[in-house]
Motif scaffolding. Structure first.
Motif, mmCIF file in Angstrom:
data_model
loop_
_atom_site.group_PDB
_atom_site.id
_atom_site.type_symbol
_atom_site.label_atom_id
_atom_site.label_comp_id
_atom_site.label_asym_id
_atom_site.label_seq_id
_atom_site.Cartn_x
_atom_site.Cartn_y
_atom_site.Cartn_z
ATOM 1 N N ASN A 28 -126.590 15.646 -58.801
ATOM 2 C CA ASN A 28 -126.975 16.749 -59.679
ATOM 3 C C ASN A 28 -127.150 18.066 -58.909
ATOM 4 O OD1 ASN A 28 -127.297 17.616 -62.320
ATOM 5 N ND2 ASN A 28 -129.538 17.548 -62.188
ATOM 6 N N THR A 29 -126.393 18.232 -57.829
ATOM 7 C CA THR A 29 -126.348 19.497 -57.103
ATOM 8 C C THR A 29 -124.893 19.963 -57.047
ATOM 9 O OG1 THR A 29 -126.166 18.314 -55.004
ATOM 10 C CG2 THR A 29 -128.374 18.998 -55.703
ATOM 11 N N TYR A 30 -124.704 21.222 -56.590
ATOM 12 C CA TYR A 30 -123.368 21.812 -56.612
ATOM 13 C C TYR A 30 -123.007 22.364 -55.235
ATOM 14 C CZ TYR A 30 -123.901 21.728 -61.677
ATOM 15 O OH TYR A 30 -124.103 21.338 -62.978
ATOM 16 N N ASN A 37 -111.768 29.844 -46.006
ATOM 17 C CA ASN A 37 -112.586 29.861 -44.786
ATOM 18 C C ASN A 37 -113.141 28.497 -44.409
ATOM 19 O OD1 ASN A 37 -112.491 32.800 -44.350
ATOM 20 N ND2 ASN A 37 -113.612 32.886 -46.284
ATOM 21 N N TYR A 38 -112.823 27.452 -45.213
ATOM 22 C CA TYR A 38 -113.226 26.073 -44.926
ATOM 23 C C TYR A 38 -114.745 25.960 -44.823
ATOM 24 C CZ TYR A 38 -108.446 26.781 -43.323
ATOM 25 O OH TYR A 38 -107.134 27.185 -43.222
ATOM 26 N N ILE A 39 -115.422 26.509 -45.820
ATOM 27 C CA ILE A 39 -116.878 26.517 -45.845
ATOM 28 C C ILE A 39 -117.351 25.954 -47.184
ATOM 29 C CG2 ILE A 39 -118.936 27.999 -45.888
ATOM 30 C CD1 ILE A 39 -117.430 29.928 -44.063
ATOM 31 N N GLY A 40 -118.388 25.133 -47.148
ATOM 32 C CA GLY A 40 -119.039 24.672 -48.363
ATOM 33 C C GLY A 40 -120.387 25.357 -48.512
ATOM 34 N N GLU A 41 -120.676 25.857 -49.711
ATOM 35 C CA GLU A 41 -121.932 26.573 -49.953
ATOM 36 C C GLU A 41 -122.684 25.891 -51.092
ATOM 37 O OE1 GLU A 41 -123.418 30.994 -51.501
ATOM 38 O OE2 GLU A 41 -121.284 30.595 -51.134
ATOM 39 N N ILE A 42 -123.943 25.563 -50.849
ATOM 40 C CA ILE A 42 -124.771 24.974 -51.902
ATOM 41 C C ILE A 42 -125.169 26.079 -52.884
ATOM 42 C CG2 ILE A 42 -126.932 23.783 -52.412
ATOM 43 C CD1 ILE A 42 -126.768 22.510 -49.648
ATOM 44 N N VAL A 43 -124.884 25.868 -54.168
ATOM 45 C CA VAL A 43 -125.181 26.871 -55.191
ATOM 46 C C VAL A 43 -125.976 26.207 -56.318
ATOM 47 C CG1 VAL A 43 -123.182 28.302 -54.663
ATOM 48 C CG2 VAL A 43 -122.948 26.431 -56.292
ATOM 49 N N PHE A 44 -126.502 27.040 -57.205
ATOM 50 C CA PHE A 44 -127.346 26.532 -58.282
ATOM 51 C C PHE A 44 -126.580 26.318 -59.582
ATOM 52 C CE2 PHE A 44 -130.256 28.803 -55.449
ATOM 53 C CZ PHE A 44 -131.173 27.799 -55.190
ATOM 54 N N ASP A 45 -125.374 26.897 -59.679
ATOM 55 C CA ASP A 45 -124.657 26.863 -60.955
ATOM 56 C C ASP A 45 -123.342 26.118 -60.832
ATOM 57 O OD1 ASP A 45 -126.572 28.527 -62.280
ATOM 58 O OD2 ASP A 45 -125.704 30.250 -61.225
ATOM 59 N N ALA A 46 -122.918 25.566 -61.976
ATOM 60 C CA ALA A 46 -121.606 24.948 -62.065
ATOM 61 C C ALA A 46 -120.534 26.035 -62.029
ATOM 62 C CB ALA A 46 -121.508 24.144 -63.363
ATOM 63 N N PRO A 47 -119.251 25.681 -61.768
ATOM 64 C CA PRO A 47 -118.179 26.673 -61.835
ATOM 65 C C PRO A 47 -118.178 27.372 -63.195
ATOM 66 C CG PRO A 47 -117.367 24.627 -60.900
ATOM 67 C CD PRO A 47 -118.753 24.353 -61.406
ATOM 68 N N TYR A 48 -117.893 28.669 -63.209
ATOM 69 C CA TYR A 48 -118.052 29.445 -64.437
ATOM 70 C C TYR A 48 -116.781 30.156 -64.896
ATOM 71 C CZ TYR A 48 -119.483 32.143 -60.321
ATOM 72 O OH TYR A 48 -119.585 32.663 -59.059
ATOM 73 N N LEU A 264 -116.112 14.715 -64.487
ATOM 74 C CA LEU A 264 -117.164 15.246 -63.627
ATOM 75 C C LEU A 264 -116.594 16.334 -62.712
ATOM 76 C CD1 LEU A 264 -120.172 14.799 -62.748
ATOM 77 C CD2 LEU A 264 -119.243 13.339 -60.933
ATOM 78 N N TYR A 265 -117.331 17.426 -62.578
ATOM 79 C CA TYR A 265 -116.865 18.536 -61.737
ATOM 80 C C TYR A 265 -118.063 19.208 -61.091
ATOM 81 C CZ TYR A 265 -118.385 21.375 -65.705
ATOM 82 O OH TYR A 265 -119.139 21.968 -66.701
ATOM 83 N N PRO A 266 -117.872 19.866 -59.915
ATOM 84 C CA PRO A 266 -116.677 19.854 -59.042
ATOM 85 C C PRO A 266 -116.294 18.430 -58.633
ATOM 86 C CG PRO A 266 -118.261 21.513 -58.309
ATOM 87 C CD PRO A 266 -118.973 20.659 -59.320
ATOM 88 N N ASN A 267 -115.030 18.245 -58.270
ATOM 89 C CA ASN A 267 -114.548 16.906 -57.961
ATOM 90 C C ASN A 267 -113.523 16.964 -56.836
ATOM 91 O OD1 ASN A 267 -111.860 17.419 -59.233
ATOM 92 N ND2 ASN A 267 -113.107 17.543 -61.108
ATOM 93 N N ASP A 268 -113.141 15.794 -56.382
ATOM 94 C CA ASP A 268 -112.139 15.706 -55.319
ATOM 95 C C ASP A 268 -110.856 15.061 -55.838
ATOM 96 O OD1 ASP A 268 -113.122 13.174 -55.672
ATOM 97 O OD2 ASP A 268 -113.340 12.716 -53.535
ATOM 98 N N ASP A 286 -107.822 21.853 -69.081
ATOM 99 C CA ASP A 286 -108.987 22.743 -69.010
ATOM 100 C C ASP A 286 -109.569 22.649 -67.608
ATOM 101 O OD1 ASP A 286 -108.736 23.482 -71.676
ATOM 102 O OD2 ASP A 286 -109.969 21.808 -72.359
ATOM 103 N N GLU A 287 -109.734 23.794 -66.960
ATOM 104 C CA GLU A 287 -110.212 23.820 -65.584
ATOM 105 C C GLU A 287 -111.325 24.847 -65.429
ATOM 106 O OE1 GLU A 287 -106.158 22.651 -63.155
ATOM 107 O OE2 GLU A 287 -106.519 24.764 -63.592
ATOM 108 N N LEU A 288 -112.201 24.611 -64.461
ATOM 109 C CA LEU A 288 -113.257 25.560 -64.110
ATOM 110 C C LEU A 288 -113.176 25.845 -62.609
ATOM 111 C CD1 LEU A 288 -116.295 24.118 -66.108
ATOM 112 C CD2 LEU A 288 -115.039 26.221 -66.609
#
Length: 600
Positions: A28-30, A37-48, A264-268, A286-288
């Protein structure tokens, strides 16, 4: 050093980050993956940012009542969240459980390298960087007809299947030359590289084929826990076989879902597959995404300057990308050939702009309008239009009379005409006697403004040419002699715009039973001129003289001899560059007398 952990980059980094984003979502995190830039950032919101993509899916026969598609790759800038259709269908999504690196990471194996860090056992094959489908490398297999066994490339160690793996697809690209049974496959094991259960391959590829993707859908045997990926090819009946493999991998599928089932999204997920009782269906993906391009235009309307028919003018349009991912402009086009963009597809980086030119080339007089269409990956404005308009000026038609003599003449085209065929302009000319010059004489059919030509007649006379005035000509001269013509009015050679002073003084020659030195370009006549070097000159109607005549006469200064009314000079030395002013143009076309001297 292969034992040491290293920071992953490129595609491998994004695979890892996508997998982390999927795992994180189950908590339940994003995680937002920055793929550039090959970076992952923890965010509070789903893709918009939302996207909808219409796709027509065609199928292969899977059974008597079902059709199934090939695996279809997803755009990983986005995350698929749903597939919808008015047609009956089911879908499944899948991830690549083994990332093979397109054979681009292949450290040398030696005693100090743990083979667990290396993917492939090449056996008698090799990794080559001369041929590839994508990336920089591929596997190359070579077999001769005399070889006693097949070529094989497989994994050094088996890879574990994910828990609950039910169906997989083995896939990859193959390029062949005289191949015999080239295939990609997997071998299933009950334990780590022991307890072989079965081996399955794609359909064999034979003969010579370009890069083509092959795949096979497989059900995982009940006791299978591990797999390895393998590529094979066999000796040909005759000659040598060369087979290349690239972008090889395994897709592990989720269960089949009815349409309109949320994912389920984000996904791999990197692939999806569709099946139906129909032989094709139209679906909407449909994509986000956390990322979107944003197109901005410098103008939504462009007005072009009044432009003479047959000429052109231009305007510039600037496109700016204000989004947080690259803007891909797929196409730029118009409804007609009157307005034409110089660039038709390009990519614009984040906060960058691209300026391109649009040309207006009117074919008739009067007001002309058109629309410029721009198709891009902008989320909100994927298809935008720019209005274009301009006025084409059709100058009044004029007549010019051109006189000619019996036999050979130097001619030119003094007006813009609809049909510049030589026997239309000069109906009394001898057929097949029009020649232009480009270091040698070349037979021609049409006259071009600014070019000079030889043309032969059986009798003297004149012709009336009707057309539109040519008031300016920009011409490229080559080093040496050039055969050219002027505009629709008399122009002095001293009024020619010659910014680099490439014209050799005293070398403008017309023709009247022989070469005649002149300083005036008369409409409809052709002329020789010599240039010191390659360059550009401009002829303009009504232009004033820019240089003064030079006295190049040698009369009374050196010894002379008169032959057939022509003065010949000798007994003087001068620099080679200055000597060019006393040279004569080339001989006429083969079969004519030497018109450089009166009387031949």
């Amino acid at each position: 050093h292969y034992y040491l952990p290293q920071i992953a980059t490129g595609n491998l980094a994004n695979y890892i980050l996508d997998h982390m984003a999927m795992k994180s979502r189950k908590l339940n995190t994003y995680i937002k993956v920055d793929r550039e830039n090959y970076i992952g950032e923890i965010v509070f919101d789903a893709p918009y940012f939302s996207y909808s993509i219409a796709v027509e899916v065609n199928f292969q026969t899977d059974s008597i009542i079902q059709f199934i598609s090939d695996p279809i790759q997803l755009n990983k800038l986005h995350h698929v969240v749903n597939l919808q259709s008015n047609d009956e269908f089911m879908f499944r999504v899948g991830r690549e459980t083994i990332w093979m690196g397109d054979f681009d990471f292949n450290p040398e194996i030696d005693d100090c390298v743990n083979r667990n860090t290396y993917y492939w056992d090449l056996h008698s094959s090799e990794v080559t960087d001369t041929v590839s489908y994508n990336g920089t490398s591929s596997v190359k297999m070579v077999r001769d007809s005399e070889d006693g066994d097949n070529a094989l490339v497989d994994n050094y160690y088996c890879f574990p299947l994910s828990e609950g793996a039910g169906e997989i697809t083995v896939r990859g690209f193959i390029k062949t030359e005289n191949a015999e049974d080239a295939m990609i496959g997997v071998r299933f094991y009950s334990s780590r590289c022991s307890g072989t259960i079965e081996t399955k391959y794609t359909e064999p590829v034979n003969g010579t084929n370009p890069w083509t993707e092959y795949h096979r859908n497989l059900t995982v045997p009940e006791d299978a826990k591990y797999i390895d990926v393998r590529m094979v090819s066999f000796p040909p009946d005759t000659g040598q076989s060369i087979v290349y493999f690239d972008n090889v991998g395994v897709i592990q599928w989720e269960e089949w879902n009815e349409g309109n089932t949320e994912i389920l999204y984000p996904n791999d997920y990197y692939y999806y597959q569709v099946r139906s009782s129909l032989d094709s269906v139209n679906i909407t993906l449909d994509e986000l995404s956390y990322f979107a391009s944003d197109i901005e235009l410098s103008h939504d309307y462009l007005l072009f300057d009044t432009t003479t028919v047959g000429d052109y003018s231009s305007q510039f349009l600037t496109i700016t990308n204000s989004g947080n991912t690259e803007l891909i402009v797929h196409s730029v086009y118009t409804d007609s050939s009157v307005f034409q963009p110089a660039d038709t597809n390009f990519t614009i980086g984040i906060n960058n702009s691209f300026t391109f030119e649009i040309f207006f080339n009117p074919t008739v007089g009067g007001f002309v309008s058109d629309t410029l269409y721009i198709s891009s990956n902008d989320n909100d404005e994927s298809f935008i239009m720019v209005s274009l308009s301009g006025f084409g000026y059709q100058p009044p038609a004029v007549n010019i009379s051109v006189d000619y003599s019996i036999d050979w003449n130097l001619v030119g085209l003094p007006l813009g005409v609809e049909d510049a065929t030589y026997n239309i302009l000069f109906p009394e000319a001898i057929e097949g006697t029009l020649y232009r010059f480009d270091n040698e004489y070349i037979s021609a059919l049409y006259l071009t403004p600014g070019e000079g030509y030889w043309l032969r007649f059986t009798a003297e006379g004149s012709t009336i040419i009707n057309g539109f005035s040519i008031n300016e000509l920009i011409m490229n001269l080559t080093e040496g002699w050039n055969l050219f013509s002027g505009v629709s009015e008399d122009v002095s050679i001293f009024a020619v715009v010659d910014p680099d002073s490439i014209i050799v003084p005293g070398t403008l020659f017309g023709f009247n039973e022989g070469y005649v030195e002149t300083d005036m370009l008369v409409p409809g006549n052709g002329y020789w001129v010599r240039a010191f070097e390659e360059g550009e000159i401009t002829l303009i109607s009504g232009a004033l003289a820019k240089t003064s005549p030079r006295d190049l006469s040698l009369k009374g200064k050196v010894n002379s001899l008169t032959v057939n009314s022509t003065d010949l000079y000798f007994g003087v030395e001068m620099p080679a560059r200055e000597r060019l002013s006393y040279s004569l143009p080339p001989k006429p076309p083969v079969g004519a007398f030497d018109v450089r001297f009166k009387g031949g």
